[in-house]
Design a protein around this motif. Structure first.
Motif: not given
Length: 387
Positions: A8-16
């Motif tokens: 799994i590749g999981l993108q996390l930031s304050a934008h989504g």
């Protein structure tokens, strides 16, 4: 690949947030359509979750959110969490953020050995070099809008070095805020944005062989960027998408698990170790340099260990060597109050890891020497600044 493994590749930031996964019977990583998807193609991250990741202690709320995202992966149903391998990608990484991320993912049920981290720059690199080589045979441009600024970056691969090296740098920027728009009609503002983008592209492409460009996010639109898009696609490949970072993170975990073979390139990201770490030891009677950590790995994943039998010396020398071998520095860790034993009657475990991008930790543990000389339990430690 283990048939029960899920990568799994999981993108996390304050934008989504966004999640891309790879499993058995898939030819390519797949990006999930997440509930609550916003106009930018990302799933909204509750403010409390992202704020938790910026505090000293990550909360159970953040771990619960990660668990919810993982439960959306179709093939994860019935799969034990210890078979999950996940790479979390965020805009920037430091020591504190890396510890918090590992904590919440571990609390979500993933084994720590299956948790990897990388920043957006590294994820973009992984995304690009896993596409057709013709797309990155020259420089690659990346464009995005963040905090009211339109930014242009260049991924450059230096083929004059062996191995090749890659760098990702911001090369141009312009203001597209409401303040810059003030007093303009919609039509005038569209024309002005087109002009700004056109000039930014000119700076990126000047004296460069740009073979592909990637526009990230929903800001860029052919309805107003008419001249710019025509220039952008002239004799070049151009792409627009939302899943560059999550897919790049998925490629990152696939590479770590041996599912794909990466080209012989060292990415010189801000989170990468820039030097080789090793020791000079005697192997079958000959002095050799044995690597402990190789350049090009993430500093927060870099770890090496070696067991040695010292001769008469009462210290350990750790070597930091430039990637091209042009310079080597010896870092001495003195073994004060070493047990009184004959030469070659001790066994030592040498462990090295990074606690920060340029801070190497070296630890030596006395293991004794069989039943003749029991381990003393002594541990020597030194923090080494790597320049």
């Amino acid at each position: 690949m283990n048939r029960n493994e899920i990568l799994i590749g999981l993108q996390l930031s304050a934008h989504g947030a966004q999640l891309t996964w790879y499993g058995d019977e898939l030819r390519e990583p797949q990006t999930l359509s997440l509930p609550g998807e916003m106009d930018n193609g990302l799933m909204e991250v509750p403010a409390g979750v992202w704020n938790a990741l910026n505090r000293e202690e990550a909360s159970e709320k953040a771990a619960g959110y990660i668990q919810e995202l993982l439960d959306m992966v179709p093939q994860l149903q019935g799969v034990e969490k210890h078979n999950v391998r996940i790479c979390v990608t965020v805009p920037d990484l430091d020591e504190k953020m890396s510890k918090r991320l590992k904590t919440v993912v571990r609390q979500a049920g993933v084994d720590e050995r299956g948790i990897f981290l990388q920043d957006f720059r590294t994820s973009f690199y992984y995304y690009v070099v896993n596409k057709k080589k013709e797309l990155w045979n020259g420089d690659v441009a990346f464009l995005s809008v963040q905090d009211d600024r339109m930014n242009g970056y260049i991924l450059h691969i230096d083929k004059t070095t062996s191995p090749h090296t890659a760098s990702f740098r911001q090369e141009a920027s312009c203001d597209v805020s409401e303040k810059a728009r003030a007093g303009r009609s919609d039509e005038d503002w569209d024309a002005e944005r087109d002009r700004l983008l056109y000039e930014l592209l000119g700076k990126l492409f000047e004296r460069r062989n740009v073979t592909a460009s990637y526009l990230y996010g929903g800001y860029f639109d052919a309805r107003w960027a008419k001249r710019s898009f025509q220039y952008l696609t002239f004799h070049r490949h151009a792409f627009q998408g939302q899943n560059l970072f999550s897919k790049g993170a998925c490629y990152g975990v696939m590479a770590r698990c041996g599912e794909i073979r990466m080209p012989d390139i060292i990415f010189q990201g801000v989170d990468m170790v820039k030097v080789n770490i090793g020791m000079r030891v005697r192997v079958k009677g000959k002095l050799e340099t044995v690597p402990l950590i190789r350049a090009g790995v993430n500093w927060y994943e870099a770890y090496g260990t070696l067991e040695v039998v010292p001769e008469s010396e009462k210290n350990v020398a750790i070597l930091s060597e430039d990637e091209d071998g042009s310079g080597t520095i010896r870092h001495i860790l003195r073994l004060d109050h070493f047990p009184d034993r004959p030469d070659r009657a001790s066994r030592l475990r040498v462990s090295v890891w990074f606690s920060a991008p340029k801070t190497l930790e070296a630890e030596v543990t006395d293991l004794g020497f069989g039943s003749l000389y029991p381990a003393s339990g002594r541990i020597w430690h030194r923090s080494i600044r790597i320049t």
